[in-house]
Design a protein around this motif. Structure first.
Motif, PDB file in Angstrom:
ATOM      1  N   ASN A  22      72.330  83.429  34.258  1.00 25.70           N
ATOM      2  CA  ASN A  22      72.459  82.429  33.192  1.00 25.70           C
ATOM      3  C   ASN A  22      73.583  81.442  33.495  1.00 25.70           C
ATOM      4  N   TYR A  23      74.545  81.884  34.291  1.00 25.00           N
ATOM      5  CA  TYR A  23      75.684  81.044  34.686  1.00 25.00           C
ATOM      6  C   TYR A  23      75.907  81.243  36.178  1.00 25.00           C
ATOM      7  N   ALA A  24      76.156  80.144  36.899  1.00 24.72           N
ATOM      8  CA  ALA A  24      76.451  80.259  38.329  1.00 24.72           C
ATOM      9  C   ALA A  24      77.682  79.426  38.644  1.00 24.72           C
ATOM     10  N   LEU A  25      78.706  80.079  39.182  1.00 19.68           N
ATOM     11  CA  LEU A  25      79.938  79.387  39.564  1.00 19.68           C
ATOM     12  C   LEU A  25      79.995  79.363  41.089  1.00 19.68           C
ATOM     13  N   LEU A  26      79.775  78.188  41.659  1.00 23.63           N
ATOM     14  CA  LEU A  26      79.679  78.073  43.108  1.00 23.63           C
ATOM     15  C   LEU A  26      81.056  77.695  43.659  1.00 23.63           C
ATOM     16  N   VAL A  27      81.776  78.721  44.064  1.00 23.02           N
ATOM     17  CA  VAL A  27      83.178  78.552  44.477  1.00 23.02           C
ATOM     18  C   VAL A  27      83.296  78.501  46.001  1.00 23.02           C
ATOM     19  N   GLY A  28      82.525  79.322  46.680  1.00 22.78           N
ATOM     20  CA  GLY A  28      82.617  79.406  48.142  1.00 22.78           C
ATOM     21  C   GLY A  28      82.117  78.130  48.787  1.00 22.78           C
ATOM     22  N   SER A  29      82.877  77.611  49.727  1.00 24.33           N
ATOM     23  CA  SER A  29      82.406  76.440  50.459  1.00 24.33           C
ATOM     24  C   SER A  29      83.118  76.430  51.802  1.00 24.33           C
ATOM     25  N   ARG A  30      82.791  75.434  52.595  1.00 24.34           N
ATOM     26  CA  ARG A  30      83.413  75.329  53.912  1.00 24.34           C
ATOM     27  C   ARG A  30      84.579  74.357  53.814  1.00 24.34           C
ATOM     28  N   PRO A  31      85.815  74.863  53.939  1.00 24.43           N
ATOM     29  CA  PRO A  31      86.955  73.949  53.828  1.00 24.43           C
ATOM     30  C   PRO A  31      87.069  73.039  55.047  1.00 24.43           C
ATOM     31  N   ARG A  32      87.785  71.959  54.879  1.00 24.17           N
ATOM     32  CA  ARG A  32      88.005  71.045  56.008  1.00 24.17           C
ATOM     33  C   ARG A  32      88.939  71.716  57.004  1.00 24.17           C
ATOM     34  N   SER A  33      88.538  71.778  58.268  1.00 21.76           N
ATOM     35  CA  SER A  33      89.455  72.321  59.278  1.00 21.76           C
ATOM     36  C   SER A  33      90.039  71.156  60.073  1.00 21.76           C
ATOM     37  N   LYS A  34      91.040  71.465  60.873  1.00 20.16           N
ATOM     38  CA  LYS A  34      91.781  70.418  61.587  1.00 20.16           C
ATOM     39  C   LYS A  34      90.832  69.552  62.411  1.00 20.16           C
ATOM     40  N   GLY A  35      91.000  68.251  62.290  1.00 17.49           N
ATOM     41  CA  GLY A  35      90.212  67.343  63.113  1.00 17.49           C
ATOM     42  C   GLY A  35      88.796  67.116  62.616  1.00 17.49           C
ATOM     43  N   MET A  36      88.442  67.739  61.484  1.00 22.43           N
ATOM     44  CA  MET A  36      87.073  67.611  60.976  1.00 22.43           C
ATOM     45  C   MET A  36      86.914  66.269  60.243  1.00 22.43           C
ATOM     46  N   GLU A  37      85.902  65.515  60.599  1.00 18.28           N
ATOM     47  CA  GLU A  37      85.603  64.269  59.906  1.00 18.28           C
ATOM     48  C   GLU A  37      84.902  64.585  58.591  1.00 18.28           C
ATOM     49  N   ARG A  38      84.937  63.595  57.661  1.00 16.31           N
ATOM     50  CA  ARG A  38      84.300  63.833  56.362  1.00 16.31           C
ATOM     51  C   ARG A  38      82.799  64.111  56.524  1.00 16.31           C
ATOM     52  N   LYS A  39      82.195  63.415  57.481  1.00 16.16           N
ATOM     53  CA  LYS A  39      80.758  63.617  57.703  1.00 16.16           C
ATOM     54  C   LYS A  39      80.461  65.063  58.139  1.00 16.16           C
ATOM     55  N   ASP A  40      81.328  65.592  59.029  1.00 15.81           N
ATOM     56  CA  ASP A  40      81.139  66.983  59.486  1.00 15.81           C
ATOM     57  C   ASP A  40      81.299  67.948  58.312  1.00 15.81           C
ATOM     58  N   LEU A  41      82.275  67.625  57.437  1.00 14.50           N
ATOM     59  CA  LEU A  41      82.532  68.482  56.275  1.00 14.50           C
ATOM     60  C   LEU A  41      81.306  68.484  55.345  1.00 14.50           C
ATOM     61  N   LEU A  42      80.770  67.292  55.106  1.00 17.03           N
ATOM     62  CA  LEU A  42      79.610  67.189  54.219  1.00 17.03           C
ATOM     63  C   LEU A  42      78.415  67.916  54.833  1.00 17.03           C
ATOM     64  N   GLU A  43      78.284  67.816  56.151  1.00 20.16           N
ATOM     65  CA  GLU A  43      77.161  68.470  56.821  1.00 20.16           C
ATOM     66  C   GLU A  43      77.286  69.997  56.748  1.00 20.16           C
ATOM     67  N   ALA A  44      78.513  70.493  56.999  1.00 21.03           N
ATOM     68  CA  ALA A  44      78.738  71.948  56.958  1.00 21.03           C
ATOM     69  C   ALA A  44      78.452  72.481  55.553  1.00 21.03           C
ATOM     70  N   ASN A  45      78.873  71.734  54.547  1.00 18.59           N
ATOM     71  CA  ASN A  45      78.622  72.178  53.174  1.00 18.59           C
ATOM     72  C   ASN A  45      77.172  71.988  52.784  1.00 18.59           C
ATOM     73  N   GLY A  46      76.532  71.002  53.391  1.00 16.34           N
ATOM     74  CA  GLY A  46      75.100  70.810  53.137  1.00 16.34           C
ATOM     75  C   GLY A  46      74.323  72.061  53.483  1.00 16.34           C
ATOM     76  N   ALA A  47      74.729  72.694  54.582  1.00 19.36           N
ATOM     77  CA  ALA A  47      74.029  73.909  55.011  1.00 19.36           C
ATOM     78  C   ALA A  47      74.135  74.992  53.934  1.00 19.36           C
TER      79      ALA A  47
END
Ligand code: NAI
Length: 328
Positions: free
Chosen positions: A82-107
């Motif tokens: 009934n409720y979903a709290l989506l907390v886990g994600s892929r944090p930005r690591s060193k040297g990661m571009e925003r596009k890479d971050l969005l792609e990793a989280n897209g997965a």
């Protein structure tokens, strides 16, 4: 006693999870008359750590906690929730571009959106905490055809609470005196904390403060950069206050906002205040009967409009990037 509701938490063995789960299980999110079953999702390597957290939950002997599910399978974690709290994600690591971050989280968020669509209860309410939260929520929403779009929200409540605390300090009042705070836009450094409609003890906050210099060079940057300042001071991110904000967000959505006040939630835009449809942006909202609605009719001056436009433009860029990647 009511029937139990099912609450999924992803990233449950992480820092925020460790502050969040115990408060959900104790009744602080949905009320002390509402039993809960927790359905906890982690990645496979973190299942041992999750087991430890589940053992501690058992050891609290919470009267309201009816069941703990531990899994690395999103379909299981979201089964009948009934409720979903989506907390886990892929944090930005060193040297990661925003596009890479969005792609990793897209997965992550495409898969979780599909699993919510196929497995969750028909009344599911979703809160995305994991960053970049607004766009992760957009990805999940776009991949969940069987869940109405308005059930997908992202968290700007921590920013909202931070802004209230800063304004109370500046005016020498208590946070209880501060109402009608608004966060507009993205949960990022472009967000716009707006005090022009806020009140302190029922009086206009902007008139009371009457200090544009403080607003522009202290208040707004302090709220925008607060997460970084806490990492700098603590060596770790702001997990307890994030968990607290997640509790506040879900409680108010489920149980309603107080009369005469509102809260900030990032929600799919319906075009209000000129914010284009197709992004998940923070608005002032009131909640009642399990539904939220945008506070309408606020006058936005030129200064505020410029700030709103900037944060909305960032959300549109993020949306364009994930669209190019085929994630929405
Ligand atoms: P953390 O790194 O301590 O925990 C994250 C957990 O998520 C880890 O246990 C990890 O194994 C798990 N995880 C990763 N991918 C997963 C997947 N696909 N499915 C299930 N679990 C997965 O991080 P923390 O401090 O708990 O923060 C979590 C997120 O919340 C971060 O993205 C952080 O940036 C964000 N955040 C958002 C705030 C907001 O106001 N919206 C405020 C503070 C943090």
């Amino acid at each position: 006693m009511k029937d139990p509701v099912r609450v999924a938490v992803t990233g449950a063995a992480g820092q925020i999870g460790y502050s969040l789960l115990f408060r959900i299980a104790s009744g602080q999110m949905l009320g002390e008359d509402q039993p809960v079953a927790l359905q906890l999702l982690e990645i496979t390597p973190a299942l041992d750590a999750l087991k430890g957290v589940a053992m501690e939950l058992e050891d609290c002997a919470f009267p309201l906690l009816t069941e703990i599910v531990q899994t690395d399978d999103p379909e299981v974690a979201f089964g009948d929730v009934n409720y979903a709290l989506l907390v886990g994600s892929r944090p930005r690591s060193k040297g990661m571009e925003r596009k890479d971050l969005l792609e990793a989280n897209g997965a992550i968020f495409t898969v979780q959106g599909r699993a919510l669509s196929s497995s969750a209860a028909s009344d599911v309410k979703v809160l995305v905490v994991g960053n970049p939260a607004n766009t992760n929520a957009l990805i999940a929403m776009s991949n969940a055809p069987d869940v109405p779009n308005d059930r997908f929200t992202a968290m700007t409540r921590l920013d909202h609470n931070r802004a209230k605390a800063q304004l109370a300090q500046k005016t020498g009042t208590s946070v209880n005196d501060v109402t009608k705070m608004t966060i507009w836009g993205n949960h990022s450094a472009t967000q716009y904390p707006d005090i022009f409609h806020a009140e302190v003890g029922g009086r206009s906050a902007a008139e009371l403060v009457n200090d544009q210099g403080w607003l522009e060079s202290e208040f707004i940057p302090t709220v925008q950069q607060r997460g970084a300042a806490i990492i700098e001071a603590r060596g770790l991110s702001s997990a307890a206050s994030a968990a607290n904000a997640a509790i506040d967000h879900m409680r108010d959505w489920a149980l309603g906002t107080p009369d005469g006040d509102w809260v900030s939630m990032a929600i799919p835009s319906d075009g209000s205040y000129g914010v284009p449809e197709g992004i998940i942006s923070s608005f002032p909202v009131t909640c009642s009967g399990g539904e939220y609605s945008i506070v309408q009719g606020l006058e936005i001056d030129e200064f505020s409009q410029g700030r709103i436009d900037a944060t909305v433009a960032e959300l549109q860029e993020e949306r364009d990037t994930v669209a190019e990647l085929g994630l929405v």
